[in-house]
Design a protein around this motif. Structure first.
Motif, PDB file in Angstrom:
ATOM      1  N   LEU A   1       3.189   6.345  -7.402  1.00 31.84           N
ATOM      2  CA  LEU A   1       2.284   7.351  -7.954  1.00 31.84           C
ATOM      3  C   LEU A   1       2.854   8.758  -7.791  1.00 31.84           C
ATOM      4  CD1 LEU A   1      -0.449   8.008  -9.233  1.00 31.84           C
ATOM      5  CD2 LEU A   1      -1.436   8.070  -6.933  1.00 31.84           C
TER       6      LEU A   1
ATOM      7  N   GLY B   1       4.643  10.610  -0.636  1.00 29.38           N
ATOM      8  CA  GLY B   1       3.540   9.962  -1.347  1.00 29.38           C
ATOM      9  C   GLY B   1       3.156   8.630  -0.744  1.00 29.38           C
ATOM     10  N   GLY B   2       4.163   7.847  -0.329  1.00 25.77           N
ATOM     11  CA  GLY B   2       3.863   6.554   0.270  1.00 25.77           C
ATOM     12  C   GLY B   2       3.191   6.665   1.623  1.00 25.77           C
TER      13      GLY B   2
ATOM     14  N   SER C   1      -0.606   7.460   1.109  1.00 26.27           N
ATOM     15  CA  SER C   1      -1.398   6.290   0.719  1.00 26.27           C
ATOM     16  C   SER C   1      -1.410   5.240   1.820  1.00 26.27           C
ATOM     17  CB  SER C   1      -0.839   5.693  -0.574  1.00 26.27           C
ATOM     18  OG  SER C   1       0.458   5.173  -0.360  1.00 26.27           O
TER      19      SER C   1
ATOM     20  N   THR D   1       2.691   1.708  -3.461  1.00 19.71           N
ATOM     21  CA  THR D   1       1.801   2.234  -4.501  1.00 19.71           C
ATOM     22  C   THR D   1       1.782   3.758  -4.475  1.00 19.71           C
ATOM     23  OG1 THR D   1       0.421   0.259  -4.341  1.00 19.71           O
ATOM     24  CG2 THR D   1      -0.554   2.201  -5.378  1.00 19.71           C
ATOM     25  N   GLY D   2       1.683   4.340  -3.285  1.00 19.10           N
ATOM     26  CA  GLY D   2       1.686   5.797  -3.180  1.00 19.10           C
ATOM     27  C   GLY D   2       3.012   6.410  -3.596  1.00 19.10           C
TER      28      GLY D   2
ATOM     29  N   LEU E   1       0.831  -1.204   0.000  1.00 18.32           N
ATOM     30  CA  LEU E   1       0.000   0.000   0.000  1.00 18.32           C
ATOM     31  C   LEU E   1       0.866   1.255   0.000  1.00 18.32           C
ATOM     32  CD1 LEU E   1      -2.705  -1.055   2.620  1.00 18.32           C
ATOM     33  CD2 LEU E   1      -2.773  -1.315   0.138  1.00 18.32           C
TER      34      LEU E   1
ATOM     35  N   LEU F   1      -4.909   4.064   3.480  1.00 21.71           N
ATOM     36  CA  LEU F   1      -5.328   2.701   3.193  1.00 21.71           C
ATOM     37  C   LEU F   1      -5.174   1.785   4.392  1.00 21.71           C
ATOM     38  CD1 LEU F   1      -3.866   2.293  -0.417  1.00 21.71           C
ATOM     39  CD2 LEU F   1      -6.220   2.775   0.246  1.00 21.71           C
TER      40      LEU F   1
END
Length: 255
Positions: free
Chosen positions: A120, A214-215, A218, A116-117, A113, A222
């Motif tokens: 992105l 960013g991570g 997210s 993914t961030g 999770l 999440l």
């Protein structure tokens, strides 16, 4: 001693030629340098190698690729060993803290999770994957797992105290919302100046900070939703097992 004119012993001619002849390992070396902007070094070198393969070199000549690309190749080789090793150590620490493979896997689910961030965030800022970004992913995984461990530990404490399974999950997620959010917020604000850096060393600071920020966003959002749902689906209800053990121990022996 008589003087001899240079014209009698040498033939002088003015012409263009190399101003320096470099040698390495007893062989002549010609260096071609280039600065890369707007693209990652790996893709640029890959395109250059494709074009260089079409060139027929004279006997005894060859091409080697060095500089930052050589450092990148060496770092990539080391990261192929370091990254799996870090993830394995994180999983071992989770198992040692939770004493359950199932719960360790559930907490470890925060890692994808978070990744993914980070990916992105790199894509949104137009940054290629680099060694600093890989280091940022390692640091990000540790913080994401810590947040999941804090939440799951509280849920297990409530279940061990006799709370119902779903009620304990809901209460644990709500009670640990503030600590998890504060951890992510402090880390994100600390990396924000690095993400906006433009001076010396910015090419190292920006990818690392971008991945972490960013991570964390997210992973925080999440983890607060996905981890309770996963534990509600795959977690084990401890009070039922404890009550059953107490009933068996407290039962009178059959006559």
């Amino acid at each position: 001693m008589a003087s001899v004119p240079l014209s009698q012993v040498a033939h002088l001619e003015l012409m263009e030629g190399p101003n320096q002849i470099s040698r390495e390992n007893g062989k002549r070396r010609i260096v071609v340098t280039a600065n890369v902007r707007g693209r990652d070094i790996a893709s640029v070198v890959a395109d250059a190698q494709e074009q260089a393969a079409r060139v027929t070199l004279p006997p005894g000549a060859w091409i080697t690729w060095g500089g930052q690309f050589e450092n990148l190749a060496q770092a990539r080789h080391r990261l192929m060993l370091v990254v799996p090793g870090c993830f394995f150590l994180i999983f071992l620490l989770l198992y040692a803290a939770l004493n359950s493979v199932r719960d360790a896997i559930l907490v470890f689910s925060a890692v994808p999770l978070a990744l993914t961030g980070g990916i992105l965030a790199l894509w949104l800022r137009g940054m290629p994957f680099s060694v600093p970004a890989a280091v940022g992913f390692i640091a990000l995984s540790g913080v994401a797992v810590l947040n999941g461990l804090v939440m799951l530990t509280r849920v297990r404490q409530l279940i061990a105290g006799g709370a119902a399974h779903e009620a304990a999950i809901r209460e644990g997620a709500l009670s640990r919302l503030r600590p998890v959010a504060m951890t992510a917020l402090v880390a994100s604000l600390g990396f924000l100046p690095m993400a906006l850096a433009t001076g010396t060393g910015a090419e190292v600071q920006r990818p690392l900070a971008t991945v972490v920020i960013g991570g964390l966003i997210s992973a925080t959002l999440l983890t607060l939703v996905v981890l309770p749902a996963l534990y509600a689906r795959f977690g084990r209800s401890r009070p039922a097992e404890t009550d059953a053990a107490v009933d068996l121990r407290g039962a009178a022996p059959a006559e």
